[in-house]
Each structure stands twice: as C-alpha cells, then as structure tokens.
Design an enzyme around this catalytic site. Sequence first.
Site, PDB file in Angstrom:
ATOM      1  N   HIS A 365       0.860  -1.263  -0.101  1.00  0.00           N
ATOM      2  CA  HIS A 365       0.068  -0.093   0.140  1.00  0.00           C
ATOM      3  C   HIS A 365       0.843   1.205  -0.057  1.00  0.00           C
ATOM      4  O   HIS A 365       0.431   2.211  -0.463  1.00  0.00           O
ATOM      5  CB  HIS A 365      -0.888  -0.009   1.209  1.00  0.00           C
ATOM      6  CG  HIS A 365      -2.188  -0.922   0.662  1.00  0.00           C
ATOM      7  ND1 HIS A 365      -2.438  -2.414   0.882  1.00  0.00           N
ATOM      8  CD2 HIS A 365      -3.533  -0.620   0.065  1.00  0.00           C
ATOM      9  CE1 HIS A 365      -3.280  -2.695   0.357  1.00  0.00           C
ATOM     10  NE2 HIS A 365      -3.904  -1.922  -0.086  1.00  0.00           N
ATOM     11  N   GLU A 606     -12.428  -9.669  -5.156  1.00  0.00           N
ATOM     12  CA  GLU A 606     -11.002  -9.927  -5.095  1.00  0.00           C
ATOM     13  C   GLU A 606     -10.760 -11.029  -4.341  1.00  0.00           C
ATOM     14  O   GLU A 606      -9.446 -11.474  -4.188  1.00  0.00           O
ATOM     15  CB  GLU A 606     -10.126  -8.808  -4.141  1.00  0.00           C
ATOM     16  CG  GLU A 606     -10.976  -8.462  -3.031  1.00  0.00           C
ATOM     17  CD  GLU A 606     -10.461  -6.983  -2.347  1.00  0.00           C
ATOM     18  OE1 GLU A 606      -9.490  -6.598  -2.731  1.00  0.00           O
ATOM     19  OE2 GLU A 606     -11.425  -6.646  -1.454  1.00  0.00           O
ATOM     20  N   ASP A 630      -5.451  -8.077  -4.990  1.00  0.00           N
ATOM     21  CA  ASP A 630      -5.923  -9.172  -4.132  1.00  0.00           C
ATOM     22  C   ASP A 630      -6.332 -10.397  -4.736  1.00  0.00           C
ATOM     23  O   ASP A 630      -5.823 -11.513  -4.642  1.00  0.00           O
ATOM     24  CB  ASP A 630      -6.654  -8.775  -3.071  1.00  0.00           C
ATOM     25  CG  ASP A 630      -6.255  -8.180  -2.069  1.00  0.00           C
ATOM     26  OD1 ASP A 630      -5.201  -8.361  -1.643  1.00  0.00           O
ATOM     27  OD2 ASP A 630      -6.555  -6.999  -1.503  1.00  0.00           O
ATOM     28  N   CYS A 677     -10.872  -1.599 -10.006  1.00  0.00           N
ATOM     29  CA  CYS A 677     -10.067  -0.605  -9.221  1.00  0.00           C
ATOM     30  C   CYS A 677      -8.742  -1.120  -8.967  1.00  0.00           C
ATOM     31  O   CYS A 677      -8.102  -0.357  -8.261  1.00  0.00           O
ATOM     32  CB  CYS A 677     -11.151  -0.212  -8.234  1.00  0.00           C
ATOM     33  SG  CYS A 677     -11.286  -1.585  -7.182  1.00  0.00           S
TER      34      CYS A 677
HETATM   35  C1  PEP Z   1      -7.209  -4.497  -4.817  1.00  0.00           C
HETATM   36  O1  PEP Z   1      -7.182  -5.465  -4.198  1.00  0.00           O
HETATM   37  O2  PEP Z   1      -7.310  -4.531  -6.048  1.00  0.00           O
HETATM   38  C2  PEP Z   1      -7.604  -3.534  -4.305  1.00  0.00           C
HETATM   39  C3  PEP Z   1      -8.053  -2.304  -5.033  1.00  0.00           C
HETATM   40  O3  PEP Z   1      -7.787  -2.919  -3.115  1.00  0.00           O
HETATM   41  P1  PEP Z   1      -6.364  -2.844  -2.184  1.00  0.00           P
HETATM   42  O4  PEP Z   1      -5.135  -2.859  -3.043  1.00  0.00           O
HETATM   43  O5  PEP Z   1      -6.590  -1.606  -1.307  1.00  0.00           O
HETATM   44  O6  PEP Z   1      -6.435  -3.994  -1.241  1.00  0.00           O
HETATM   45 MG    MG Z   2      -7.700  -5.250  -2.136  1.00  0.00          MG
END
Ligand code: PEP
Ligand code: MG
Length: 760
Positions: A365, A606, A630, A677
């Site tokens: 992140h 996900e 994910d 996303c």
């Molecule tokens: C993902 O898992 O693709 C997502 C958009 O959420 P995060 O990256 O915050 O886990």
């Molecule tokens: Mg995610």
Amino acid sequence: MRWPMLDTLRRITQKLNEATDLDQALALVVRDVKERLAVDACSAYLVDASETSFVLVATDGFDPRAVGSVRFARGEGLVGLVVERQCPISLSNAQAHPRFRHLPEFGEQAHHAFLGVPITHLRRRLGALVVRQLNDRAFGHDEEAFMMAIAAELAGLAYVSATRGALVAGVRERALPAMLRGIKGAPGIGIGICVLPPAAADFDAVPDRWVEDGDAEARAFQHAVAAVRAELRASGDRMAAGMLTEDHAMFGVYIELLDDDELFADTLERIRAGAAAASALRRTIAEHARAFEEMADPYLRARAEDLRGLGRRVLLRLQSGSTQARVYPQRCVLVGEEVSIARIADVPVGQLAGIVCARGSPYSHAAILARTLGIPAVMGLGSVPLDQLGGCSLLVDGVHGCVYIDPAPDLVQEFERIAKQQFESARALRELRELPAQTPDGARVALHANAGLPSDLAIALDSGAEGIGLFRTEFSFMVRDSFPSEDEQYQVYREVLESFAPRPVTMRTLDVGGDKGLPYFQMQEDNAFLGWRGIRLTLDNPGIFLTQLRALLRANAGIDNLKILLPMISSTREVNAVRELLTRAIAECETAGQPTGAVVLGAMIEVPSAIYQMVELSKRVDFFSIGTNDLTQYLLAVDRSNARVARHFDSLHPAVLRAIDCAVRGARDAKRPISVCGEMAGNPAAAILLMGLGVEVLSMAAASIPQVKRALRSFGLQQAQSLAARALAAEDPSDVHRLLDQAFEDVGLEGVSTASATPH
Ligand code: PEP
Ligand code: MG
C-alpha cells in the site's frame, strides 16, 4: 557428502555468520576451501558495480596483487563460463578448454584441474568461486557439493554487499554504497534528503543512566504516563460500543496496569534515587514482567507481554518528549523497512521527493499511495543497513527501481534532464484531459481515479477523472493515533463527495489487515493476508462498522453520489450481515434526526470465491468492482508485499484474465455494472484487455489516466476484443506480454505497453 566435509562446511558457515564484512568472509572462505580441498589456489570473483565484468576479489594461492586487477568480462574465460552456465564446471585438464585463460603477468602457472561454481542469489549472477590445481585431478561430487554449499552461503552476504555497490576493490573504500537496486514501486525521479523512521521504543537500547535533576525526570515520566492513560481511555471509550469483549478487556488491562500504584511508585522511587526516567522504567517493567512470567496461571503469565507493550508505549512518549510536529527537509525521501501510510501523510505536501522501502513490492500500500500521489518509490531493497543512510542525499529512480546515494553532480544533472523530459511528455499527455476516453470506433470507457487521502483529492480532480472509483477510507484511519469519531469521518467523506459531485464516488468501507495496520488496534497475525481483514474485521466489530456506515450515509445526504463498496467479500452471508447493519445505521440516523442519502451497495471481487457466486451476490448488491491486486495475490498464491516473489505477481497471467472474464460475464448476465479498481487498470496495455473483456469503468491512480486514455483512443473496441480473446487463450503469461507489446508497437505506442501489469 563425507562427514568430515560436512563438519568443515558447518565450521565455515558458522564463521561466515560471524564475519563482520564481506572482505573478511571472502578471505576466510578462500583460505578454508583451499585447505579443505587441498588445492593450489582458491579464488572468488564478484560482479563489479557496472555489472559488465567479474573481478577477482579474494584469493589464497595466487598473487595477492591480482586482487582487484584480474577481471573477466561476462562470458570470458572459464570464470565467465561458470557464471554464464550457472552450474558447476569441473575440468581435469583445464588448459585444453578453448575458454582457458592464462594469467602469467601475475606469475600464474598454467594449471590443469579446475572446479568453478556460480555465486547466485535470487537468480542474480553475482560471481563465481573457483579452485585450481597444477596437476591433473578429477574433482568428486562431494567436493562439488561442498563448493556449491559454500557459494550459496557466500551469495547471501555478497548480495547484501552488491546491493550496497561495495563488491569490488576501488568501490570498497566507500563507507556507503553508490547505488541500491530494488523493485519499481512508483514511477518518476526524485532527489531529497533521507529521513529514517523515528527510533522505535526499544528497552534493550536503553542504557543505565543517572541524572542530576530527578524532579524534571519524575515530571517527564508522570506526563508520559498521563498521556498514555488518556490515549488508551479515549481509544477504549470510542471503541467500546462495537468491540468484542476480549478486545475491550485489553484496554482495561492496560489502564489497570497504568493505575497500578506499585508500578508507578517503583519507577518513581528509582528516579528519585537518581536514575533517568527511561532507565528506571526499563528496570521496573523487567522486574514486574518477570514476576508475571513466573505465575502458574497461563492468563496471568500472558500479562507479562501486556506489561511490556504498555512499557513501550510509555517509553515512546518519554523518548519523543512532546507531540511536537516533526520538521522535514525541504525535499525529503522517506526510508524504512516499510513506510507506513501515516509517515507518508505526515510529510507536508510538496516536500516529499521519494519513498524507499527495504521490504514490499509495487502492490504494497505504500507503493499504491506513492503512485496515487505521483511520488517516485523504490521497494524491496532487501537487507540493506538503512540506518547508514540517515542524512544522505538520495536520488530515487522509480522508473528503474534504483536508489543512488549521495549522487555525483553529473549524475544528478543527467537525471534532472530525464525528469524534465518526462515532465514535458506528461504535459503533452495532459492535453488529452478534456477529451473523452473513447475508442476510434466510438466505444466509451469511463476513467475514474483512486484516492484515499485529502492530498490526493486535488490530483484526482485535476486529472480529468470522471469519478472516484475507489476511495480507500482506511487511509484516513491509518494516519491517526486513534479511531476517528463519526463526526470526524463525516467531515472527510462529505468533503470528498462534495468536491466530486455530481460525479460518482465509490467509498470502500474500512479495509484494514494484511499490510494495512492501525497503530492503535492490535491485529498481529501469522498469515495476515488470509486473516482478519476487510469485511471480516468490521463485521466482528459492529461498533466500528456502524460508526462508519452512519458517517457515510449522513455525508451522502442531499448529494446522492455515494456508492458504498465492501472489501474482501467471500460469501453471501457477509453481504446479508452488512444489509442488516445498514438498516440499523439508517434507523439510528433517523432517530437522531440526521438526514441520510440513498444507499447503493457494491462488492469487491477480489477473493476468488466471489467469482463463483456472482449470481447469488448479484441478488444482494447493486454493482461490483474487481480488485485485481488481491485477486492476483489469492489466485496465484503470491504475497503481494513480498519482494522475493514479486516477479511471480502478474495480473496479465491467463488464469487471472480468465477469472476476470468469468466475473464480467457473471455481472453482465445479472445486469450489474462491474468496474476494475486494482493497479492493473492503470496499465495501458492491461486497460485495453479489460476493455476487450467488457469492463466499462476503470479506476486507477490519477497520474495514470492520461496514458490509459491515449491507449484507449488508439485501439478500436473490436481490436481490443480480439486481443482479449487471444490473451484468454494464451498458455503462458509471457505470451500475453508479447501479444500486447506487438499490438502497441503496431499502433505506434511502443514503449507504452508494460512488461508487468503495474501502472507506469
Ligand atoms: C485490490 O485488491 O485490487 C484493491 C483495489 O484493493 P487494495 O489494493 O486496497 O487491497
Ligand atoms: Mg484489495
């Protein structure tokens, strides 16, 4: 392997572990190997800083003047052959080999027997370890295995030094390396002063210190205790409503311990006897923790750890003095094993030049946020002595995944030139801002921005995004010292919804766990990505969840551009439970006379199980959004934050594409909109495939929007569909990459297509 050889191996390994630097380790290895194998010479060669040749770095049995001077270009001589083939080469008459190279200038006598093994770490070719013998001699398997084992030990050490650029003579005298190599985290180039994390509260590092002004120390200690007590009470109270009893009990235990007169009195007594507050605290905590550890009752024994945790909190307060804001250099680079979202958010906007993490990958992140903010980042440097970087000037090259330490002025100039070029091409792309993301044959794909902190809102607004496709609400939880209140959350959500209205804003409910921790909420787990994450954690803590839901519903009143997205959905049960809580939240707002907005609810796709429940989930939600970060992690069993396996993380893997295809078809059949996303959406090549698969909304870091838009405007929908069909049928990820590279070249966008599915 014969037992005596195993003993030698064990002895050498132990000595290697104790070696303080690479030079010492190398000297030791060549001496011991020569002795153990009874050869005439043992030498080690390592790759030089330019990575074009291998330099003799240590020898026993050869002219020591040759060290640093004898070098083999890649593929040259028998040493080059060992590195090239990446396997042991054993010759009883080396002179007869066409690659044999004799070095008479260093008095080398032409030898006959040769055994060389590669020194390799994580597929990186670092050098070779070789032995030579004047007479003819055949080396046995056990000798080969022995050399391989030593080379493997050496490889770990050499890798650390290689990443510090200190492998060969000439570079060695530098106390610090020239360049560190990691993984591309976020593109761009930035130069700034290294800022390390504040020292952790570590009792082991607290010395016994005596002070003159006992009163001042006692006051500092009392203030620290009072501050921690207030902090714990505030967090505990806020969470009490929704916490599981045992979690709330943890706060209770801490506060009780803090109120313990004896604990307090003991420390103060030591301070009055002349000890510094930190030293006194360390001794008291150690004494009391030991007393708990000796108790028969396992519950009471476990309190020893609570006590230490509490002690660390007080120590941290003591060491940081007050809560004074940290002062950052005008241009700074945040460096750490991991760099938390809180640290990133703490740097004033405009002063952050780069982010460098020893761990992590482009899907951590910290890297995701860096991309969202347009800050260059390099991840996964490996075992690097970060503390030596404090105060150094760092050039962060996020395009190639390198960090230069105290770069020379001409290097800085060169990078400034490249950065300027990148700025110019970004400006050219900005001209696309007002143009629609439309293919030449008229198909439209909506491009949305991902956001999570107030500082990336402005960037998202400026990017021409048609909405916010993912607002990671957890980021505003992660940058605080305690849970935000309902009103605090309401303010944040309202500001985001208002600034984007009437465009849609998708806000995801709290998704902590995995690599997203909260400093004020305990959730240490062995398998955090498979553990108490996302919806699981919020459903287990209805107080936290209800507070957030009320804040979201209230923020949407009168605007109605909010969509609520649920993270980590793996079963219908979870959505049912959320629906119940939503009903309760609405009722609570009504009772309090607080207006709320409409509810549009969606699920993240996900967790792979969700893909097989599209029909059932569609009955319960209004839309879907695919989280490819994910989804890729769980489908390919590759930890998204682990630098070691980063090369296996590929959202263009045919299996991932097939899973996405399945989800898109499921959503279409159920007449539910579906977007993507995850980071994949920001990769122009992947974006074309996603359009071909039928995805109509892509949400990405705002900085990626222009490039994705340009790609969409260069490909027809039919072309994208035919590429998608071929990619789905591919047998290997490399086929998909080749296919896309060729397609991009054909439309004159070579260099835009990316080798991985991370956005550029
Ligand atoms: C993902 O898992 O693709 C997502 C958009 O959420 P995060 O990256 O915050 O886990
Ligand atoms: Mg995610």
